[in-house]
Design a protein around this motif. Structure first.
Motif, PDB file in Angstrom:
ATOM      1  N   THR A 288      23.830   6.185  81.063  1.00 40.59           N
ATOM      2  CA  THR A 288      22.877   7.231  80.705  1.00 40.59           C
ATOM      3  C   THR A 288      22.123   7.628  81.957  1.00 40.59           C
ATOM      4  OG1 THR A 288      22.586   6.368  78.457  1.00 40.59           O
ATOM      5  CG2 THR A 288      20.867   7.829  79.309  1.00 40.59           C
ATOM      6  N   VAL A 289      22.045   8.932  82.225  1.00 40.60           N
ATOM      7  CA  VAL A 289      21.304   9.452  83.376  1.00 40.60           C
ATOM      8  C   VAL A 289      20.045  10.133  82.865  1.00 40.60           C
ATOM      9  CG1 VAL A 289      21.354  10.968  85.387  1.00 40.60           C
ATOM     10  CG2 VAL A 289      23.450   9.804  84.653  1.00 40.60           C
ATOM     11  N   LEU A 290      18.908   9.749  83.417  1.00 40.09           N
ATOM     12  CA  LEU A 290      17.620  10.316  83.016  1.00 40.09           C
ATOM     13  C   LEU A 290      17.064  11.150  84.166  1.00 40.09           C
ATOM     14  CD1 LEU A 290      16.063   7.126  81.392  1.00 40.09           C
ATOM     15  CD2 LEU A 290      17.297   8.988  80.242  1.00 40.09           C
ATOM     16  N   GLU A 291      16.777  12.401  83.879  1.00 41.60           N
ATOM     17  CA  GLU A 291      16.285  13.330  84.895  1.00 41.60           C
ATOM     18  C   GLU A 291      14.999  13.983  84.408  1.00 41.60           C
ATOM     19  OE1 GLU A 291      15.157  15.624  87.687  1.00 41.60           O
ATOM     20  OE2 GLU A 291      16.898  14.330  88.088  1.00 41.60           O
ATOM     21  N   ALA A 292      13.973  13.961  85.250  1.00 38.01           N
ATOM     22  CA  ALA A 292      12.682  14.522  84.856  1.00 38.01           C
ATOM     23  C   ALA A 292      12.716  16.045  84.802  1.00 38.01           C
ATOM     24  CB  ALA A 292      11.604  14.060  85.831  1.00 38.01           C
ATOM     25  N   ARG A 293      13.465  16.664  85.689  1.00 35.07           N
ATOM     26  CA  ARG A 293      13.524  18.129  85.719  1.00 35.07           C
ATOM     27  C   ARG A 293      14.341  18.677  84.543  1.00 35.07           C
ATOM     28  NH1 ARG A 293      14.298  16.940  91.426  1.00 35.07           N
ATOM     29  NH2 ARG A 293      12.797  18.053  92.753  1.00 35.07           N
ATOM     30  N   ASP A 294      14.340  20.010  84.462  1.00 36.94           N
ATOM     31  CA  ASP A 294      15.185  20.673  83.478  1.00 36.94           C
ATOM     32  C   ASP A 294      16.519  21.100  84.082  1.00 36.94           C
ATOM     33  OD1 ASP A 294      14.423  22.739  85.126  1.00 36.94           O
ATOM     34  OD2 ASP A 294      13.525  23.978  83.551  1.00 36.94           O
ATOM     35  N   ARG A 295      16.861  20.531  85.219  1.00 37.55           N
ATOM     36  CA  ARG A 295      18.127  20.810  85.899  1.00 37.55           C
ATOM     37  C   ARG A 295      18.582  19.562  86.625  1.00 37.55           C
ATOM     38  NH1 ARG A 295      17.509  20.822  91.301  1.00 37.55           N
ATOM     39  NH2 ARG A 295      15.412  21.191  92.157  1.00 37.55           N
ATOM     40  N   VAL A 296      19.861  19.514  86.975  1.00 36.72           N
ATOM     41  CA  VAL A 296      20.362  18.474  87.864  1.00 36.72           C
ATOM     42  C   VAL A 296      20.315  19.006  89.298  1.00 36.72           C
ATOM     43  CG1 VAL A 296      21.856  17.535  86.062  1.00 36.72           C
ATOM     44  CG2 VAL A 296      22.789  19.203  87.691  1.00 36.72           C
ATOM     45  N   GLY A 297      20.504  18.103  90.255  1.00 29.38           N
ATOM     46  CA  GLY A 297      20.603  18.537  91.649  1.00 29.38           C
ATOM     47  C   GLY A 297      19.597  17.927  92.583  1.00 29.38           C
TER      48      GLY A 297
ATOM     49  N   ALA B  33      14.789 -11.444  79.756  1.00 29.06           N
ATOM     50  CA  ALA B  33      15.893 -12.366  80.025  1.00 29.06           C
ATOM     51  C   ALA B  33      17.249 -11.757  79.743  1.00 29.06           C
ATOM     52  CB  ALA B  33      15.718 -13.642  79.194  1.00 29.06           C
ATOM     53  N   ASP B  34      17.301 -10.698  78.937  1.00 25.98           N
ATOM     54  CA  ASP B  34      18.582 -10.185  78.482  1.00 25.98           C
ATOM     55  C   ASP B  34      18.953  -8.809  79.013  1.00 25.98           C
ATOM     56  OD1 ASP B  34      19.028 -12.442  76.772  1.00 25.98           O
ATOM     57  OD2 ASP B  34      17.521 -11.574  75.414  1.00 25.98           O
ATOM     58  N   ALA B  35      17.967  -8.002  79.406  1.00 25.91           N
ATOM     59  CA  ALA B  35      18.284  -6.619  79.742  1.00 25.91           C
ATOM     60  C   ALA B  35      17.115  -5.993  80.495  1.00 25.91           C
ATOM     61  CB  ALA B  35      18.590  -5.818  78.472  1.00 25.91           C
ATOM     62  N   VAL B  36      17.323  -4.738  80.897  1.00 26.33           N
ATOM     63  CA  VAL B  36      16.265  -3.922  81.482  1.00 26.33           C
ATOM     64  C   VAL B  36      16.036  -2.750  80.541  1.00 26.33           C
ATOM     65  CG1 VAL B  36      17.954  -2.685  82.917  1.00 26.33           C
ATOM     66  CG2 VAL B  36      15.528  -2.580  83.497  1.00 26.33           C
ATOM     67  N   THR B  37      14.760  -2.420  80.303  1.00 24.70           N
ATOM     68  CA  THR B  37      14.406  -1.326  79.405  1.00 24.70           C
ATOM     69  C   THR B  37      13.639  -0.274  80.190  1.00 24.70           C
ATOM     70  OG1 THR B  37      14.268  -2.846  77.538  1.00 24.70           O
ATOM     71  CG2 THR B  37      13.277  -0.672  77.259  1.00 24.70           C
ATOM     72  N   VAL B  38      14.153   0.950  80.150  1.00 27.64           N
ATOM     73  CA  VAL B  38      13.551   2.075  80.857  1.00 27.64           C
ATOM     74  C   VAL B  38      12.835   2.948  79.834  1.00 27.64           C
ATOM     75  CG1 VAL B  38      13.998   4.103  82.279  1.00 27.64           C
ATOM     76  CG2 VAL B  38      15.333   2.010  82.636  1.00 27.64           C
ATOM     77  N   HIS B  39      11.534   3.151  80.023  1.00 24.60           N
ATOM     78  CA  HIS B  39      10.716   3.898  79.072  1.00 24.60           C
ATOM     79  C   HIS B  39      10.438   5.302  79.611  1.00 24.60           C
ATOM     80  CE1 HIS B  39       9.624   0.307  76.620  1.00 24.60           C
ATOM     81  NE2 HIS B  39       9.824  -0.313  77.778  1.00 24.60           N
ATOM     82  N   THR B  40      10.650   6.311  78.782  1.00 24.72           N
ATOM     83  CA  THR B  40      10.327   7.688  79.109  1.00 24.72           C
ATOM     84  C   THR B  40       9.355   8.231  78.070  1.00 24.72           C
ATOM     85  OG1 THR B  40      12.013   8.826  77.778  1.00 24.72           O
ATOM     86  CG2 THR B  40      12.735   7.894  79.876  1.00 24.72           C
ATOM     87  N   ASP B  41       8.970   9.487  78.245  1.00 26.01           N
ATOM     88  CA  ASP B  41       8.082  10.110  77.265  1.00 26.01           C
ATOM     89  C   ASP B  41       8.763  10.289  75.913  1.00 26.01           C
ATOM     90  OD1 ASP B  41       6.155  10.265  79.202  1.00 26.01           O
ATOM     91  OD2 ASP B  41       6.540  12.367  79.705  1.00 26.01           O
ATOM     92  N   ARG B  42      10.095  10.223  75.893  1.00 26.28           N
ATOM     93  CA  ARG B  42      10.832  10.457  74.653  1.00 26.28           C
ATOM     94  C   ARG B  42      11.303   9.169  73.975  1.00 26.28           C
ATOM     95  NH1 ARG B  42      14.810  15.608  75.964  1.00 26.28           N
ATOM     96  NH2 ARG B  42      13.185  17.056  76.648  1.00 26.28           N
ATOM     97  N   GLY B  43      11.161   8.051  74.643  1.00 27.28           N
ATOM     98  CA  GLY B  43      11.626   6.817  74.036  1.00 27.28           C
ATOM     99  C   GLY B  43      12.023   5.804  75.084  1.00 27.28           C
TER     100      GLY B  43
ATOM    101  N   ARG C 206      17.759   0.830  76.814  1.00 31.95           N
ATOM    102  CA  ARG C 206      17.986  -0.568  77.165  1.00 31.95           C
ATOM    103  C   ARG C 206      19.394  -0.702  77.739  1.00 31.95           C
ATOM    104  NH1 ARG C 206      15.316  -5.239  75.983  1.00 31.95           N
ATOM    105  NH2 ARG C 206      16.506  -7.127  75.568  1.00 31.95           N
ATOM    106  N   ALA C 207      19.517  -1.447  78.826  1.00 31.38           N
ATOM    107  CA  ALA C 207      20.810  -1.542  79.506  1.00 31.38           C
ATOM    108  C   ALA C 207      20.910  -2.853  80.265  1.00 31.38           C
ATOM    109  CB  ALA C 207      20.988  -0.364  80.463  1.00 31.38           C
ATOM    110  N   ASP C 208      22.110  -3.091  80.772  1.00 32.58           N
ATOM    111  CA  ASP C 208      22.325  -4.283  81.609  1.00 32.58           C
ATOM    112  C   ASP C 208      21.754  -4.111  83.004  1.00 32.58           C
ATOM    113  OD1 ASP C 208      23.926  -5.783  79.670  1.00 32.58           O
ATOM    114  OD2 ASP C 208      25.441  -4.233  79.994  1.00 32.58           O
ATOM    115  N   VAL C 209      21.875  -2.889  83.540  1.00 31.91           N
ATOM    116  CA  VAL C 209      21.366  -2.604  84.883  1.00 31.91           C
ATOM    117  C   VAL C 209      20.695  -1.242  84.871  1.00 31.91           C
ATOM    118  CG1 VAL C 209      23.005  -4.023  86.177  1.00 31.91           C
ATOM    119  CG2 VAL C 209      23.591  -1.654  85.610  1.00 31.91           C
TER     120      VAL C 209
END
Length: 477
Positions: A59-68, A272-282, A285-288
């Motif tokens: 999953t790729v999380l981007e703050a902008r409304d565009r990639v690049g 101990a099991d994973a890394v959790t990345v929190h954003t404004d939308r939710g 959870r992932a391995d890396v």
């Protein structure tokens, strides 16, 4: 030079089999585990596509409304896009060229044939305040500029590019700003005049913002003084036909709905099991997790457990760049034997270059506002910016009509870049930040052009950093 030994070798396609990462197991039900990549610039999308190719659920999380990220295409004329961000490349940028070939993208040469225009306050200038000269060498004292470049070459040759903090005399060089170095070593007024102009063109830095160690490293990392400064045969030889933003857009197309726009990351928590990345939308959870962000942005995120070494120091500054595009009905300066290249010590456009698209009839002069001038220019209103840029163009190129459009891209104050071309490392930064530049924080890895000791600050460095992270993750499982 490569910033990681895996960079010159293809990945071997091995699948993960439940072996441990940082002492913990991946989910054996997924062929490659799960990964969250923060940032959809070149580094993040290179990382994401590489991990996805090895079976990761990404999953790729981007703050902008565009990639690049710091590549960005803007419409200069209907249907014609130009580079508002990173643009140039040379034949040594092998990873970028390879990626372009895979994505079906081509290059177009940067046009530099013709004479240049200079407004440097010298006695050779006309009553209009500018002089015309063949080539790019300014109408300044050749011996003084030769001495300046010799001194810079000596600094560049001495630095250890793979580990700048281990450079001989690193402590002294890191404690000294480029402005202080110039005050000590440049005695001729022409050298003192030209040094900040050259530094702004190369690094988008004010001399007071960066250490001498970082200046020497940046020049060495980019291929050396001569290569980094050159158009034909150098790092500015070509552009990507249709715009550099296409690289990220085509990479993102391969990932589809795995790229999520408008999701700035706030916290990164590990257990101990994973890394959790929190954003404004939710949360995700992932391995890396891979943080593909400029250091000032990466440093603003809340990490738990906390980072042993922050990603930026107290003297780390934003790259000071504002890019201006002046659009004309055609590249009319060519009809007058001019290349479009200019240098102006008074600003705001400290230099201009012909960026006219080969496939379109319009003419585009791209102006670079860098260093301290970028702060002054960015503080103006849009109307004042246009007036200043158009007025300077009229002085340097009086044969041109009023431009049909003026586009300003302020990278200095962009909230999701915080500067361009790259972050500026100031006194005290390299010895403290350097040893931790690429070291993972448990399940969190670091990508971005500022983590590459090869081609730091360039598109090539961003791509190489993504390859390094993929190799690091694969090597740890």
């Amino acid at each position: 030079m490569n910033d990681h030994p895996f960079n010159d070798h293809p990945f071997n396609g091995r699948q993960l089999d439940g072996r441990q990462l940082d002492g913990r197991q991946f989910d054996a039900h997924r062929p490659g585990g799960t990964a969250v990549v923060v940032g959809a610039g070149l580094a993040g999308l290179t990382t994401a596509t590489g991990l996805a190719a090895h079976g990761f659920d990404v999953t790729v999380l981007e703050a902008r409304d565009r990639v690049g990220g710091r590549t960005h295409g803007i419409e200069a004329a209907p249907g014609v896009l130009v580079d508002a961000g990173a643009a140039y490349l040379g034949d040594r940028h092998t990873e970028l060229l390879s990626m372009m070939d895979e994505l079906g993208l081509k290059t177009t040469p940067t046009t530099m044939s013709g004479a240049s225009r200079f407004a440097l306050g010298s006695g050779n200038e006309s009553s209009a305040g500018a002089t015309t000269r063949d080539g790019r060498f300014p109408p300044l004292d050749g011996v003084a500029l030769g001495d300046l470049f010799d001194r810079l070459s000596e600094l560049t040759a001495a630095v250890r590019p793979e580990a700048p903090w281990l450079t001989p005399d690193a402590e002294r060089l890191d404690a000294l700003t480029a402005a202080e170095w110039a005050e000590q070593h440049l005695t001729h007024p022409d050298a003192r005049l030209f040094f900040p102009l050259f530094l702004g063109e190369m690094t988008a830095a004010d001399p007071a913002d960066i250490s001498v160690l970082h200046l020497a490293f940046y020049l060495r990392s980019g291929g050396g003084l001569r290569y980094l400064n050159a158009f034909a045969g150098g790092a500015q030889q070509d552009r990507i036909s249709g715009g550099a933003h296409q690289v990220c857009e085509r990479l993102a197309e391969r990932l589809g709905d795995r790229v999520r726009l408008g999701e700035p990351v706030r916290t990164v928590h590990q257990d101990a099991d994973a890394v959790t990345v929190h954003t404004d939308r939710g949360e995700h959870r992932a391995d890396v997790a891979v943080m593909a962000l400029p250091p000032l942005l990466a440093d603003a995120i809340d990490y738990r457990p906390g980072l042993p070494v922050r990603r930026a120091g107290e003297r780390t500054a934003r790259g000071c760049a504002v890019k201006v595009h002046l659009v004309y009905p055609a590249p009319l300066w060519r009809d007058h034997g001019l290349s479009g290249w200019s240098v102006n010590a008074r600003g705001p456009l400290l230099s201009t270059v012909d960026d006219s698209p080969a496939e379109a009839g319009i003419g585009v002069l791209t102006g670079f506002v860098t260093g301290a001038e970028a702060h002054r220019f960015a503080a103006l209103t849009p109307q004042q910016q246009r007036a200043a840029a158009v007025g300077q163009a009229a002085q340097l190129f009086p044969m041109l009509p009023e431009p049909t459009a003026c586009h300003v891209t302020d990278w200095l104050n962009d909230p999701y870049s915080q500067g361009c071309y790259a972050a500026l490392l100031g006194p005290g930064d390299w010895p403290r930040l350097g040893p931790a530049l690429t070291a993972p924080h448990h399940r969190v890895h670091w990508a971005g052009t500022e983590t590459s000791t090869a081609y730091f600050g360039l598109m090539e460095g961003a791509i190489r950093s993504g390859h390094r992270v993929v190799a690091d993750i694969l090597a740890r499982v």
